[in-house]
Structure formats: C-alpha cells, structure tokens
Design an enzyme around this catalytic site. Sequence first.
Site, PDB file in Angstrom:
ATOM      1  N   GLY A  86     -14.995 -29.796 -17.985  1.00  0.00           N
ATOM      2  CA  GLY A  86     -16.286 -29.952 -17.320  1.00  0.00           C
ATOM      3  C   GLY A  86     -17.439 -29.263 -18.011  1.00  0.00           C
ATOM      4  O   GLY A  86     -18.465 -28.980 -17.380  1.00  0.00           O
ATOM      5  N   GLN A  87     -17.282 -28.966 -19.320  1.00  0.00           N
ATOM      6  CA  GLN A  87     -18.404 -28.317 -20.013  1.00  0.00           C
ATOM      7  C   GLN A  87     -19.606 -29.258 -20.024  1.00  0.00           C
ATOM      8  O   GLN A  87     -19.490 -30.428 -20.415  1.00  0.00           O
ATOM      9  CB  GLN A  87     -18.018 -27.948 -21.453  1.00  0.00           C
TER      10      GLN A  87
ATOM     11  N   ASP B 172     -26.886 -18.059 -13.137  1.00  0.00           N
ATOM     12  CA  ASP B 172     -26.712 -19.510 -13.163  1.00  0.00           C
ATOM     13  C   ASP B 172     -27.713 -20.149 -12.198  1.00  0.00           C
ATOM     14  O   ASP B 172     -27.927 -19.668 -11.089  1.00  0.00           O
ATOM     15  CB  ASP B 172     -25.273 -19.870 -12.771  1.00  0.00           C
TER      16      ASP B 172
ATOM     17  N   HIS C 127     -20.566 -20.314 -23.291  1.00  0.00           N
ATOM     18  CA  HIS C 127     -21.009 -19.416 -22.222  1.00  0.00           C
ATOM     19  C   HIS C 127     -19.821 -19.006 -21.374  1.00  0.00           C
ATOM     20  O   HIS C 127     -18.944 -19.819 -21.075  1.00  0.00           O
ATOM     21  CB  HIS C 127     -22.089 -20.067 -21.356  1.00  0.00           C
ATOM     22  N   LEU C 128     -19.848 -17.752 -20.984  1.00  0.00           N
ATOM     23  CA  LEU C 128     -18.832 -17.210 -20.076  1.00  0.00           C
ATOM     24  C   LEU C 128     -19.416 -17.201 -18.673  1.00  0.00           C
ATOM     25  O   LEU C 128     -20.462 -16.584 -18.434  1.00  0.00           O
ATOM     26  CB  LEU C 128     -18.480 -15.781 -20.503  1.00  0.00           C
TER      27      LEU C 128
HETATM   28  P1  AMP Z   1     -20.579 -25.660 -17.864  1.00  0.00           P
HETATM   29  O1  AMP Z   1     -20.413 -26.789 -16.887  1.00  0.00           O
HETATM   30  O2  AMP Z   1     -19.370 -24.783 -18.009  1.00  0.00           O
HETATM   31  O3  AMP Z   1     -21.095 -26.156 -19.208  1.00  0.00           O
HETATM   32  O4  AMP Z   1     -21.674 -24.708 -17.255  1.00  0.00           O
HETATM   33  C1  AMP Z   1     -23.028 -24.889 -17.450  1.00  0.00           C
HETATM   34  C2  AMP Z   1     -23.734 -24.071 -16.402  1.00  0.00           C
HETATM   35  O5  AMP Z   1     -25.077 -23.908 -16.803  1.00  0.00           O
HETATM   36  C3  AMP Z   1     -23.754 -24.692 -15.023  1.00  0.00           C
HETATM   37  O6  AMP Z   1     -23.122 -23.808 -14.102  1.00  0.00           O
HETATM   38  C4  AMP Z   1     -25.242 -24.873 -14.723  1.00  0.00           C
HETATM   39  O7  AMP Z   1     -25.544 -24.620 -13.383  1.00  0.00           O
HETATM   40  C5  AMP Z   1     -25.867 -23.858 -15.646  1.00  0.00           C
HETATM   41  N1  AMP Z   1     -27.224 -24.133 -16.070  1.00  0.00           N
HETATM   42  C6  AMP Z   1     -27.704 -25.293 -16.585  1.00  0.00           C
HETATM   43  N2  AMP Z   1     -29.004 -25.160 -16.901  1.00  0.00           N
HETATM   44  C7  AMP Z   1     -29.352 -23.876 -16.590  1.00  0.00           C
HETATM   45  C8  AMP Z   1     -30.544 -23.131 -16.673  1.00  0.00           C
HETATM   46  N3  AMP Z   1     -31.693 -23.660 -17.148  1.00  0.00           N
HETATM   47  N4  AMP Z   1     -30.536 -21.841 -16.254  1.00  0.00           N
HETATM   48  C9  AMP Z   1     -29.402 -21.305 -15.766  1.00  0.00           C
HETATM   49  N5  AMP Z   1     -28.233 -21.960 -15.658  1.00  0.00           N
HETATM   50  C10 AMP Z   1     -28.208 -23.231 -16.061  1.00  0.00           C
END
Ligand code: AMP
Length: 114
Positions: free
Chosen positions: A93-94, A30, A100-101
Amino acid sequence: MSTCIFCRIAAGEIPATILHQDDEVVAFSDLTPQAPFHALVIPKRHVSTLNDLASADDALVGRLVRVGATLAQERGYGVRGYRTVFNCNADAGQSVFHVHLHVLAGRSLTWPPG
Ligand code: AMP
C-alpha cells in the site's frame, strides 16, 4: 523543484507539522492520522522505496528507527507501546514513493494488519 511531496516537505517548500529535524532526517505528523499519534520519519535525501537502499544507508535506516522510537517515547508511549511500519510498493500500500517510517501510537493496534 522536486515533484516528490516528501522532498518538498523536507525542503520546507510545503507546510507540515515538523516534529524533528536534523542533518539527515525529518519527522512530521501524518496528514491523515490512523492513530492518536501518527508520525512519518523520512530521510532528507530522496530514496524511493526500501528496495533502493544500499549498505551505505544502514546508519541512515537506524537513525530513522531511533528518531521514531524517541518521538514515541517522548510522548509517553514507550511502555504502553507503538507500531513502526515501512510500506514497500503496491502490495503493502505504499502511496508516497519516498521512504518513510510510520510511527503509530495511542490506541490498541490489531494484528495481522489488513
Ligand atoms: P504510505 O501509504 O505508506 O506510502 O504512506 C503515505 C502517508 O503519507 C499516508 O499515511 C498519508 O496520509 C501521508 N501523507 C501524504 N501526503 C502528506 C502530506 N502532505 N503531509 C503529511 N502526510 C502526508
């Protein structure tokens, strides 16, 4: 070209720290880690939310979970523990609409989550 950032990571079009890759699944670090170890495990195929999964995806979901568990165990967190989370839509909070897990480990995680 896909506009989905996780599709683009899966396709190798934008950089990420890849932790695992196979025919169906990619795992990467992440960008904004919330724990010393914070990985995301995604299907290569675009699926927006958990609501969009079909029964035909049951094995794929199992694979996401098993890859996440293996990553945590390989890093020594199997006994100490780790958390796996799928966020679905606004109240959870997605923020990225490609399933994604989250796999979080390396610190004591509180419950209930915020
Ligand atoms: P969610 O809030 O459950 O949708 O999680 C999305 C996650 O994606 C967050 O923890 C972000 O930090 C992560 N994220 C967003 N863009 C990237 C990226 N380019 N590379 C890695 N992680 C990312």
